[in-house]
Write a protein that holds these residues in place. Structure first.
Motif, mmCIF file in Angstrom:
data_model
loop_
_atom_site.group_PDB
_atom_site.id
_atom_site.type_symbol
_atom_site.label_atom_id
_atom_site.label_comp_id
_atom_site.label_asym_id
_atom_site.label_seq_id
_atom_site.Cartn_x
_atom_site.Cartn_y
_atom_site.Cartn_z
ATOM 1 N N LYS A 75 0.829 -1.205 0.000
ATOM 2 C CA LYS A 75 0.000 0.000 0.000
ATOM 3 C C LYS A 75 0.863 1.255 0.000
ATOM 4 O O LYS A 75 1.892 1.324 0.668
ATOM 5 N N VAL A 76 0.413 2.251 -0.750
ATOM 6 C CA VAL A 76 1.079 3.543 -0.810
ATOM 7 C C VAL A 76 0.206 4.539 -0.059
ATOM 8 O O VAL A 76 -0.961 4.723 -0.411
ATOM 9 N N PRO A 77 0.736 5.162 0.990
ATOM 10 C CA PRO A 77 -0.095 6.109 1.751
ATOM 11 C C PRO A 77 -0.445 7.345 0.933
ATOM 12 O O PRO A 77 0.308 7.741 0.030
ATOM 13 N N GLN A 78 -1.581 7.914 1.263
ATOM 14 C CA GLN A 78 -2.013 9.145 0.611
ATOM 15 C C GLN A 78 -0.979 10.236 0.857
ATOM 16 O O GLN A 78 -0.280 10.236 1.871
ATOM 17 N N LEU A 79 -0.886 11.189 -0.059
ATOM 18 C CA LEU A 79 0.077 12.276 0.052
ATOM 19 C C LEU A 79 -0.098 13.059 1.344
ATOM 20 O O LEU A 79 0.884 13.384 2.021
ATOM 21 N N ASP A 80 -1.350 13.325 1.733
ATOM 22 C CA ASP A 80 -1.567 14.080 2.975
ATOM 23 C C ASP A 80 -1.169 13.272 4.202
ATOM 24 O O ASP A 80 -0.791 13.824 5.225
ATOM 25 N N THR A 81 -1.192 11.955 4.096
ATOM 26 C CA THR A 81 -0.724 11.096 5.189
ATOM 27 C C THR A 81 0.786 11.238 5.353
ATOM 28 O O THR A 81 1.292 11.398 6.469
ATOM 29 N N VAL A 82 1.500 11.202 4.248
ATOM 30 C CA VAL A 82 2.957 11.343 4.277
ATOM 31 C C VAL A 82 3.340 12.730 4.787
ATOM 32 O O VAL A 82 4.247 12.860 5.615
ATOM 33 N N GLU A 83 2.660 13.751 4.310
ATOM 34 C CA GLU A 83 2.963 15.121 4.752
ATOM 35 C C GLU A 83 2.743 15.277 6.263
ATOM 36 O O GLU A 83 3.552 15.901 6.948
ATOM 37 N N LEU A 84 1.669 14.706 6.773
ATOM 38 C CA LEU A 84 1.397 14.781 8.218
ATOM 39 C C LEU A 84 2.468 14.015 8.998
ATOM 40 O O LEU A 84 2.954 14.489 10.035
ATOM 41 N N ALA A 85 2.869 12.866 8.506
ATOM 42 C CA ALA A 85 3.929 12.091 9.168
ATOM 43 C C ALA A 85 5.233 12.874 9.210
ATOM 44 O O ALA A 85 5.941 12.866 10.217
ATOM 45 N N LYS A 86 5.533 13.571 8.127
ATOM 46 C CA LYS A 86 6.745 14.391 8.096
ATOM 47 C C LYS A 86 6.685 15.497 9.139
ATOM 48 O O LYS A 86 7.663 15.750 9.851
ATOM 49 N N ARG A 87 5.526 16.146 9.232
ATOM 50 C CA ARG A 87 5.377 17.229 10.228
ATOM 51 C C ARG A 87 5.494 16.701 11.655
ATOM 52 O O ARG A 87 6.001 17.390 12.538
ATOM 53 N N LYS A 88 5.035 15.486 11.875
ATOM 54 C CA LYS A 88 5.049 14.899 13.220
ATOM 55 C C LYS A 88 6.317 14.085 13.490
ATOM 56 O O LYS A 88 6.537 13.625 14.606
ATOM 57 N N GLY A 89 7.144 13.875 12.468
ATOM 58 C CA GLY A 89 8.380 13.107 12.645
ATOM 59 C C GLY A 89 8.141 11.626 12.852
ATOM 60 O O GLY A 89 8.880 10.970 13.587
#
Length: 119
Positions: A75-89
């Motif tokens: 599975k490939v996470p949605q772009l907004d999922t990846v962006e949120l993960a980046k912001r939260k580390g």
């Protein structure tokens, strides 16, 4: 075990957090595609294994203070999922293994189940 070892065990790709995988320790994991189960039964500091790819996954990881996410079944996470993960580390990995195989490989390598005991 280090998250980098888990990456190798699962032949996983790192979507985000390559700089963290050699420092994050994983002793327990919780696998589910139901966020309500994760919220009810997982303990903190676990690795979350799921096929869900939406931003609620990251919010759940943050609330429970989990160490990262492994997306199964390629599975490939949605772009907004990846962006949120980046912001939260929050580190994100992806494996082509199904959830059952992912859990089996990790359990065989010594990762324990993360769970709140229920009657």
């Amino acid at each position: 075990m280090k998250l980098s070892e888990i990456k190798n065990i699962l032949s996983a790709d790192v979507i985000f957090g390559e700089d963290q995988i050699d420092t994050i320790e994983v002793e327990t994991a919780f696998a589910s595609d139901l966020l309500s189960d994760v919220l009810a039964y997982s303990k903190e500091n676990a690795l979350f294994i799921t096929g869900l790819t939406n931003p609620q996954v990251i919010r759940t990881v943050e609330v429970l203070d989990l160490v990262g996410v492994v997306f199964v079944r390629g599975k490939v996470p949605q772009l907004d999922t990846v962006e949120l993960a980046k912001r939260k580390g929050i580190p994100l990995l992806r494996t082509k293994c199904i959830m059952f195989e992912t859990c089996g490989r990790l359990h065989s390598a010594g990762v324990k189940a993360s769970r709140v005991m229920v009657d």
